[in-house]
Design a protein around this motif. Structure first.
Motif, PDB file in Angstrom:
ATOM      1  N   CYS A  35      -7.330  -9.206  10.130  1.00 53.33           N
ATOM      2  CA  CYS A  35      -8.162  -8.250  10.286  1.00 53.33           C
ATOM      3  C   CYS A  35      -8.559  -7.662   8.738  1.00 53.33           C
ATOM      4  O   CYS A  35      -8.445  -6.265   8.636  1.00 53.33           O
ATOM      5  N   GLU A  36      -8.930  -8.383   7.814  1.00 51.54           N
ATOM      6  CA  GLU A  36      -9.393  -7.864   6.748  1.00 51.54           C
ATOM      7  C   GLU A  36     -10.131  -6.805   6.666  1.00 51.54           C
ATOM      8  O   GLU A  36     -11.156  -6.469   7.377  1.00 51.54           O
ATOM      9  N   GLY A  37      -9.818  -5.681   5.618  1.00 55.49           N
ATOM     10  CA  GLY A  37     -10.515  -4.722   5.630  1.00 55.49           C
ATOM     11  C   GLY A  37     -10.013  -3.437   6.453  1.00 55.49           C
ATOM     12  O   GLY A  37     -10.468  -2.108   6.068  1.00 55.49           O
ATOM     13  N   MET A  38      -9.157  -3.679   7.350  1.00 51.98           N
ATOM     14  CA  MET A  38      -8.405  -2.541   8.104  1.00 51.98           C
ATOM     15  C   MET A  38      -7.208  -2.227   7.520  1.00 51.98           C
ATOM     16  O   MET A  38      -6.486  -2.834   6.871  1.00 51.98           O
ATOM     17  N   SER A  39      -7.081  -0.811   7.194  1.00 52.23           N
ATOM     18  CA  SER A  39      -6.034  -0.258   6.683  1.00 52.23           C
ATOM     19  C   SER A  39      -4.638  -0.522   7.566  1.00 52.23           C
ATOM     20  O   SER A  39      -5.233  -0.466   8.636  1.00 52.23           O
ATOM     21  N   SER A  40      -3.608  -0.084   6.987  1.00 52.84           N
ATOM     22  CA  SER A  40      -2.492  -0.344   7.722  1.00 52.84           C
ATOM     23  C   SER A  40      -2.246   0.853   8.859  1.00 52.84           C
ATOM     24  O   SER A  40      -1.635   0.764   9.980  1.00 52.84           O
ATOM     25  N   SER A  41      -2.667   1.851   8.504  1.00 51.59           N
ATOM     26  CA  SER A  41      -2.766   3.201   9.106  1.00 51.59           C
ATOM     27  C   SER A  41      -3.517   2.953  10.274  1.00 51.59           C
ATOM     28  O   SER A  41      -3.317   3.552  11.643  1.00 51.59           O
ATOM     29  N   LEU A  43      -4.490   0.410  11.734  1.00 48.55           N
ATOM     30  CA  LEU A  43      -4.052  -0.905  12.492  1.00 48.55           C
ATOM     31  C   LEU A  43      -2.946  -0.150  13.224  1.00 48.55           C
ATOM     32  O   LEU A  43      -2.796  -0.241  14.592  1.00 48.55           O
ATOM     33  N   SER A  44      -2.131   0.570  12.798  1.00 46.92           N
ATOM     34  CA  SER A  44      -0.992   1.246  13.407  1.00 46.92           C
ATOM     35  C   SER A  44      -1.274   2.177  14.652  1.00 46.92           C
ATOM     36  O   SER A  44      -0.836   2.030  15.729  1.00 46.92           O
ATOM     37  N   THR A  45      -2.261   2.711  14.227  1.00 45.77           N
ATOM     38  CA  THR A  45      -3.142   3.749  15.175  1.00 45.77           C
ATOM     39  C   THR A  45      -3.549   2.916  16.399  1.00 45.77           C
ATOM     40  O   THR A  45      -3.218   3.292  17.661  1.00 45.77           O
ATOM     41  N   ARG A  46      -4.384   2.096  16.351  1.00 42.61           N
ATOM     42  CA  ARG A  46      -5.090   0.992  17.258  1.00 42.61           C
ATOM     43  C   ARG A  46      -3.891   0.620  18.312  1.00 42.61           C
ATOM     44  O   ARG A  46      -4.039   0.692  19.375  1.00 42.61           O
ATOM     45  N   LEU A  47      -2.702  -0.150  17.597  1.00 46.24           N
ATOM     46  CA  LEU A  47      -1.682  -0.762  18.174  1.00 46.24           C
ATOM     47  C   LEU A  47      -0.946   0.310  19.101  1.00 46.24           C
ATOM     48  O   LEU A  47      -0.763  -0.036  20.045  1.00 46.24           O
ATOM     49  N   THR A  48      -0.988   1.421  18.690  1.00 43.85           N
ATOM     50  CA  THR A  48      -0.394   2.717  19.458  1.00 43.85           C
ATOM     51  C   THR A  48      -1.159   3.092  20.658  1.00 43.85           C
ATOM     52  O   THR A  48      -0.691   2.987  21.758  1.00 43.85           O
ATOM     53  N   GLU A  49      -2.413   3.242  20.487  1.00 41.69           N
ATOM     54  CA  GLU A  49      -3.334   3.230  21.318  1.00 41.69           C
ATOM     55  C   GLU A  49      -3.245   2.172  22.538  1.00 41.69           C
ATOM     56  O   GLU A  49      -3.200   2.606  23.581  1.00 41.69           O
ATOM     57  N   LEU A  50      -3.478   0.953  21.995  1.00 39.43           N
ATOM     58  CA  LEU A  50      -3.393  -0.069  22.886  1.00 39.43           C
ATOM     59  C   LEU A  50      -2.046  -0.143  23.786  1.00 39.43           C
ATOM     60  O   LEU A  50      -1.991  -0.435  25.028  1.00 39.43           O
ATOM     61  N   ARG A  51      -1.116  -0.088  23.073  1.00 33.25           N
ATOM     62  CA  ARG A  51       0.268   0.129  23.909  1.00 33.25           C
ATOM     63  C   ARG A  51       0.190   1.194  24.946  1.00 33.25           C
ATOM     64  O   ARG A  51       0.924   0.970  26.076  1.00 33.25           O
ATOM     65  N   GLU A  52      -0.168   2.253  24.611  1.00 33.94           N
ATOM     66  CA  GLU A  52      -0.046   3.432  25.468  1.00 33.94           C
ATOM     67  C   GLU A  52      -1.001   3.338  26.785  1.00 33.94           C
ATOM     68  O   GLU A  52      -0.701   3.740  27.754  1.00 33.94           O
ATOM     69  N   ALA A  53      -2.061   2.475  26.353  1.00 30.47           N
ATOM     70  CA  ALA A  53      -3.046   2.183  27.563  1.00 30.47           C
ATOM     71  C   ALA A  53      -2.593   1.046  28.437  1.00 30.47           C
ATOM     72  O   ALA A  53      -3.321   0.804  29.351  1.00 30.47           O
ATOM     73  N   GLY A  54      -1.413   0.370  27.958  1.00 28.98           N
ATOM     74  CA  GLY A  54      -1.023  -0.698  28.715  1.00 28.98           C
ATOM     75  C   GLY A  54      -1.739  -2.171  28.537  1.00 28.98           C
ATOM     76  O   GLY A  54      -1.658  -3.086  29.037  1.00 28.98           O
ATOM     77  N   ILE A  55      -2.478  -2.128  27.448  1.00 22.72           N
ATOM     78  CA  ILE A  55      -3.280  -3.395  26.904  1.00 22.72           C
ATOM     79  C   ILE A  55      -2.485  -4.156  26.065  1.00 22.72           C
ATOM     80  O   ILE A  55      -2.682  -5.314  26.347  1.00 22.72           O
ATOM     81  N   ALA A  56      -1.847  -3.663  25.085  1.00 21.77           N
ATOM     82  CA  ALA A  56      -0.662  -4.497  24.355  1.00 21.77           C
ATOM     83  C   ALA A  56       0.611  -3.834  24.579  1.00 21.77           C
ATOM     84  O   ALA A  56       0.960  -2.896  25.055  1.00 21.77           O
ATOM     85  N   ALA A  57       1.585  -4.913  24.274  1.00 23.76           N
ATOM     86  CA  ALA A  57       3.074  -4.616  24.383  1.00 23.76           C
ATOM     87  C   ALA A  57       3.633  -4.442  22.954  1.00 23.76           C
ATOM     88  O   ALA A  57       3.417  -5.130  22.180  1.00 23.76           O
TER      89      ALA A  57
END
Length: 57
Positions: A35-41, A43-57
């Motif tokens: 995901c070129e151009g995306m900051s690590s913060s 990405l971390s936020t999106r992954l947390t949101e997706l985990r909380e929504a049950g979309i990602a593990a």
């Protein structure tokens, strides 16, 4: 409505695409590289949101 809000956030569809694209687990650094151009913060936020929504593990 919550699902549409989450999916409408910048980078969320790309993160989901990369997570489920090849069916194999992918690490944070590899995901960030894909995901070129995306900051690590963001990405971390999106992954947390997706985990909380049950979309990602």
């Amino acid at each position: 409505m919550a699902a549409l809000d989450l999916l409408g956030r910048r980078w969320t569809p790309r993160v989901i695409w990369e997570l489920h694209g090849n069916g194999a687990p992918i690490g944070f650094r590899d995901l960030q590289r894909h995901c070129e151009g995306m900051s690590s913060s963001v990405l971390s936020t999106r992954l947390t949101e997706l985990r909380e929504a049950g979309i990602a593990a």
